[in-house]
Write an enzyme that holds these catalytic residues in place. Structure first.
Site, PDB file in Angstrom:
ATOM      1  N   GLY B  87       1.988   2.160  -5.471  1.00 19.94           N
ATOM      2  CA  GLY B  87       1.865   2.954  -4.264  1.00 19.94           C
ATOM      3  C   GLY B  87       1.155   4.175  -4.989  1.00 19.94           C
ATOM      4  O   GLY B  87       0.113   4.592  -4.228  1.00 19.94           O
ATOM      5  N   ASP B 195       6.623   5.611   1.836  1.00 25.06           N
ATOM      6  CA  ASP B 195       8.146   5.619   2.410  1.00 25.06           C
ATOM      7  C   ASP B 195       8.208   5.350   3.733  1.00 25.06           C
ATOM      8  O   ASP B 195       9.399   5.567   4.412  1.00 25.06           O
ATOM      9  CB  ASP B 195       8.760   6.674   1.935  1.00 25.06           C
ATOM     10  N   SER B 216       3.693   1.572  -0.302  1.00 30.05           N
ATOM     11  CA  SER B 216       4.280   1.120  -1.901  1.00 30.05           C
ATOM     12  C   SER B 216       5.208  -0.063  -1.569  1.00 30.05           C
ATOM     13  O   SER B 216       5.708  -0.129  -0.818  1.00 30.05           O
ATOM     14  CB  SER B 216       4.846   2.212  -2.309  1.00 30.05           C
ATOM     15  N   HIS B 221      11.360   0.457  -1.974  1.00 28.20           N
ATOM     16  CA  HIS B 221      10.532   0.663  -0.470  1.00 28.20           C
ATOM     17  C   HIS B 221      11.081  -0.471   0.318  1.00 28.20           C
ATOM     18  O   HIS B 221      11.627  -1.263   0.103  1.00 28.20           O
ATOM     19  CB  HIS B 221       8.939   0.704  -0.874  1.00 28.20           C
ATOM     20  N   ASN B 289      -9.311  -0.385 -12.924  1.00 25.96           N
ATOM     21  CA  ASN B 289      -9.109  -1.783 -12.852  1.00 25.96           C
ATOM     22  C   ASN B 289      -7.618  -1.719 -12.333  1.00 25.96           C
ATOM     23  O   ASN B 289      -6.461  -1.592 -13.148  1.00 25.96           O
ATOM     24  CB  ASN B 289      -9.029  -2.794 -13.878  1.00 25.96           C
TER      25      ASN B 289
END
Lengths: 230, 437
Positions: B87, B195, B216, B221, B289
């Site tokens: 996230g 969240d 995320s 989560h 990346n």
């Protein structure tokens, strides 16, 4: 641009009015195809592919239908190994895998007040998906210059009739090589000037030379949008 | 030699047996088992998918990544979902995309100001600082723990270019007001939806209002892939930019193992490169990346099938906490859902009122001693964190509520793994604590 998805599709019709040129009508097994006008798909004909393993060899084709349609049409000319395989393998009722959407032709910034659409041969197909879409009504002065080898190669009369009803301002110019010669970029420029947005779609050589000519005439490169595949 | 397909079937069957033997049955024992604030909730399908992806051994973005992104897109009803490895990376990528020169005058530049809050998680703010922009911290509302809209409006100056805030613990911020401010002042909006995956505002999922949003998939989560995240946008150019920044800055958008999906790999002009230079190695951004692996995505595919159920469970668990803590209004301020919202609560947040007979640290120490996990509202007041103290930020007006949160607020979990036995235990522990004061 919608997220790229794989669809299993049935070939519900194959039209061929000219030897070696085919129009496929594809219906998704589930749901609807999601794309925007001017985008293209990848089509795979690998019979081993099951939708779960890695995507097999494929080739791209312009979507020539409005995204509102429940089916999608593509047109191809047999001119290489892959299209030869397509000609042999795809029959009405065949199942194929397609992956779409790709491309950003009409998502790129361009003028809708004066828009020139230049095509050579099957290069007209990405325009058809726009011309038959309700969003085409937003174009104030669309002008089409479509070049074909001869009248029989203009397979798109249904779509173009529909385009004319969606946007009554559409100006259609057809240039048939056997009677009229080839598309002339000098004439096109003379009729439309330096401030229009120019779309060019068709054989790479045509795109390259037309683009170069327009730049030399003072058209801003940002206003020349091309649909040039290898 | 054995048939690999048969072997694969056997491995999958054994995997299911393994799940049953290892994970399927757990018993809660009061005082011996932890009441976690969060945790992964899964069944055999997550492990089967992970094993399938391992046996594919494709490793990088592949078929499961496609499926996972599709499922998220279908759930939210959005056009573009770009998977990434966390996230926080999603926040970094969303912000990075807005710095691209391809956005012309709208691009974010060093020195520009970004409206945010200090009562949150650092990953919402760090990209702003990393790119040399100035976070402008606005205080929050003590009932919703979200940005104070009145102060936010006052914080906007000629330098303000973006609003980058989170839906605190799943509670949507006032999206009508924020989008109106953004439209009025021509600002970008990034919704940190990390969240709040599954929360709604006026019937529409959060994460679908701003120009960009982030999710995320860390185990705490709403769904998890271990590490993992995603960026959401309906803007095709922003999607292209996020992908470029995620994938080394490259211009080409083919997935790993794919070639020439654009159909013009060798026939374009880029920068000062020779005409036709291989598009796969053309770099149009200074990128990273930060891709997700297919094994992570495979777990996500199975988790997506449970998301709606998980969200409902979180809402139920929130109500259970509420029933327990609302017995003591003299000690605790309890949270309020933002008007018009339906939060899939990440957690149950509580503020200990001032001048009570105990403070936040005392009660959280007690709860933790009884194996009931609590957490503070992340960084508390970000401006007081060691990494932020000497950085270039601005406080819009005051951070009085933020300071109150830093000192007096904590949260408990709402994750779907909580059971009725755990709530019964929690209630008894709290009742006994209060009775013993």
């Amino acid at each position: 641009m919608s997220i790229v998805k794989k669809y299993k599709a049935e070939v519900i019709a194959i039209d061929s009015f000219i030897d070696g040129v085919y129009t496929l009508t594809l219906a998704p097994e589930k749901g609807r195809f999601r794309y925007s006008p001017g985008q293209f798909l990848h089509l795979a004909i690998d019979t081993e592919y099951d939708g779960a393993s890695q995507w097999p060899n494929s080739r791209c084709f312009s979507l020539q239908t409005s995204p509102d349609e429940t089916y999608a049409k593509i047109t191809y000319a047999v001119n290489g190994e892959f299209t030869h395989q397509m000609e042999n393998a795809i029959k009405p009722g065949s199942e194929v895998w397609v992956k779409l959407p790709y491309g950003e032709l009409f998502d790129q910034e361009h003028s809708r007040s004066h828009t020139v659409f230049i095509s050579g041969g099957t290069g007209i197909t990405p325009y058809l998906s726009l011309f038959t879409d309700s969003s085409f009504a937003e174009y104030q002065k669309p002008v089409l210059y479509a070049g074909f080898r001869s009248r029989i190669f203009n397979l798109y009369s249904n779509e173009l009739r529909r385009a004319a009803t969606i946007n009554r301002n559409l100006v259609e110019n057809y240039i048939y090589q056997d009677t009229d010669g080839i598309l002339n970029i000098d004439d096109i420029f003379a009729e439309n000037g330096v401030y229009a947005s120019y779309f060019i779609s068709g054989p790479p050589v045509m795109i390259k030379s037309f683009k170069k000519a327009l730049i030399l005439k003072g058209v801003d490169e940002k206003n020349i949008l091309t649909d040039d595949w290898e | 030699m054995q048939d690999h397909k048969q072997l694969r079937r056997e491995i999958i069957e054994k995997t299911k047996e393994y799940y049953q033997a290892r994970f399927a049955h757990s018993v809660f024992e009061e005082g011996r088992s932890k009441v976690n604030y969060a945790g992964r909730v899964f069944d055999e399908q997550e492990i089967v998918n992970a094993v399938e992806a391992s046996l594919d051994f494709w490793l990088t973005e592949g078929r499961f990544s496609e499926e996972f992104a599709e499922k998220i897109a279908d759930f939210l009803g959005v056009d573009n979902v770009l998977l990434t490895n966390s996230g926080s990376s999603a926040n970094l990528l969303a912000f990075s995309a807005l710095t691209s020169e391809k956005l012309g005058d709208k691009r974010l530049k060093p020195g520009d100001e970004v409206i945010s809050v200090a009562a949150g998680f650092p990953a919402t703010v760090t990209p702003i600082i990393q790119y040399g922009l100035v976070p402008v911290f606005v205080d929050v509302d003590i009932n919703t723990y979200n940005i104070d809209i009145e102060q936010a409006e006052k914080a906007i100056t000629s330098k303000t270019r973006c609003i980058f805030i989170a839906h605190t613990l799943g509670n949507p911020f006032n999206l009508d007001a924020i989008m109106e401010l953004a439209n009025k002042h021509n600002l970008w909006v990034i919704e940190d939806n990390c969240d709040a995956f599954g929360s709604k505002y006026k019937g529409k999922y959060t994460g679908t209002f701003g120009h960009l949003s982030t999710i995320s998939f860390y185990p705490a989560h709403h769904i998890t892939t271990g590490e993992g995240g995603a960026i959401i946008t309906n803007n095709p150019l922003l999607a292209q930019l996020v992908r470029a920044f995620r994938d080394w800055g490259r211009d080409c958008y083919c997935m790993g193992g794919e070639n020439n999906t654009c159909g013009k790999r060798f026939s374009q002009q880029f920068g000062n490169l020779p005409f036709g230079y291989d598009h796969k190695y053309v770099y149009s951004e200074i990128g990273f990346n930060l891709k997700m692996t297919d094994i992570q995505a495979a777990i996500g595919v199975a988790q997506m099938d449970k998301l709606e159920l998980f969200c409902e469970k979180r809402k139920e668990n929130f109500k259970k906490h509420y029933a327990i803590f609302s017995k003591y209004p003299q000690f605790f301020s309890l949270p309020t859902a933002t008007e018009g919202s339906d939060p899939a609560w990440f957690a149950f947040i509580v503020t200990v009122k001032e001048n009570t007979r105990f403070n936040r640290d005392e009660i959280t120490r007690h709860l933790n001693s009884k194996l009931i996990e609590t957490r503070n509202l992340f960084a508390g007041n970000m401006t007081k964190q060691p990494a932020f103290v000497d950085k270039n930020w601005r406080i819009a007006d005051n951070l009085n509520v933020t300071d109150n949160i830093m000192n007096n607020t904590f949260f408990l979990g709402t994750y779907p793994g909580l059971t009725d036995e755990m709530f019964t235990y929690e209630e008894r522990v709290l009742d006994e604590y209060i009775a013993g004061l």
